[in-house]
Scaffold this motif. Structure first.
Motif, short mmCIF file in Angstrom:
data_model
loop_
_atom_site.label_atom_id
_atom_site.label_comp_id
_atom_site.label_asym_id
_atom_site.label_seq_id
_atom_site.Cartn_x
_atom_site.Cartn_y
_atom_site.Cartn_z
N LEU A 78 21.81 9.45 -90.78
CA LEU A 78 21.82 8.75 -89.51
C LEU A 78 20.39 8.60 -89.00
N SER A 113 25.03 11.47 -92.86
CA SER A 113 26.01 10.51 -92.32
C SER A 113 27.44 10.87 -92.66
N SER A 144 29.06 9.81 -95.08
CA SER A 144 29.72 8.66 -95.67
C SER A 144 30.26 9.05 -97.04
N ALA A 174 23.43 4.31 -87.10
CA ALA A 174 22.85 3.88 -88.38
C ALA A 174 23.06 2.38 -88.52
#
Length: 206
Positions: free
Chosen positions: A152, A158, A160, A90
């Motif tokens: 991603l 992701s 996150s 990413a």
């Protein structure tokens, strides 16, 4: 019984005196104690952070079986950057990091950076230089992980947990704070280092 009103009150919580004679410590003494305590706290933070960087260097060099598997260390022919940079999925520099992954110059810069920052923190010297190089390294690693991304490049989540603040940002702030606080003077060689003639002439080496 008369009640006398105190006209000079100091609001706020105050810790009781710990002096053996029961007297209140003077303002200068309190300030000196606080300054010494702050110096020890920063020194402890400096040593702990230094160990983080030092351990990362040792593990990636010798493959101690933690983040780097046994037999896969740099000394065994492994690449400290190939796995991390090659796995970037990413962010705006994804293709650039893939091109850098495993390159000899990238491995050497990364490992020398880890070792240099670790030695500076553990010894308490060149903290300003360590803050600059460490912040640059953490910024690149932040970009490599790219916390703002929700997905991603392959469309998967992701995972996150925060779009901005992550441990790379925290390490960068710690490095800057240690340099500003002059944390190498306590439990370190900072004072002796600052007295060297070439350091006195080049203050950026502090």
């Amino acid at each position: 019984m008369a009640v006398h009103e105190h006209t000079h009150r100091h609001p706020g919580f105050r810790f009781p005196s710990l002096r053996r004679d029961g007297t209140t410590p003077a303002a200068g003494e309190t300030t000196a104690t606080a300054t010494a305590t702050r110096a020890y706290v920063f020194a402890g933070l400096r040593l702990l952070t230094g160990f983080v960087f030092l351990w990362a260097f040792l593990d990636k060099t010798f493959g101690l079986g933690y983040a780097t598997g046994s037999g896969k260390g740099w000394i065994d022919g492994g690449s400290p950057t190939k796995g991390f940079l090659g796995g970037v999925a990413a962010g705006p520099m994804e293709s650039t990091f893939h091109a850098w992954a495993g390159a000899a110059w990238a491995d050497w810069l990364f490992m020398l950076g880890l070792l240099g920052i670790a030695l500076a923190l553990v010894s308490g010297i060149a903290l300003r230089l360590a803050a600059v190089t460490g912040t640059a390294m953490m910024a690149l690693m932040w970009i490599a992980e790219w916390p703002p991304a929700k997905h991603l490049s392959d469309g998967s989540a992701s995972m996150s947990t925060n779009p901005f603040a992550d441990y790379h940002l925290i390490y960068a702030i710690v490095l800057i704070a240690l340099a500003i606080a002059g944390a190498g003077a306590t439990w370190g060689l900072g004072k002796a280092w600052a007295r060297l003639p070439f350091v006195s002439r080049n203050r950026w080496l502090l």
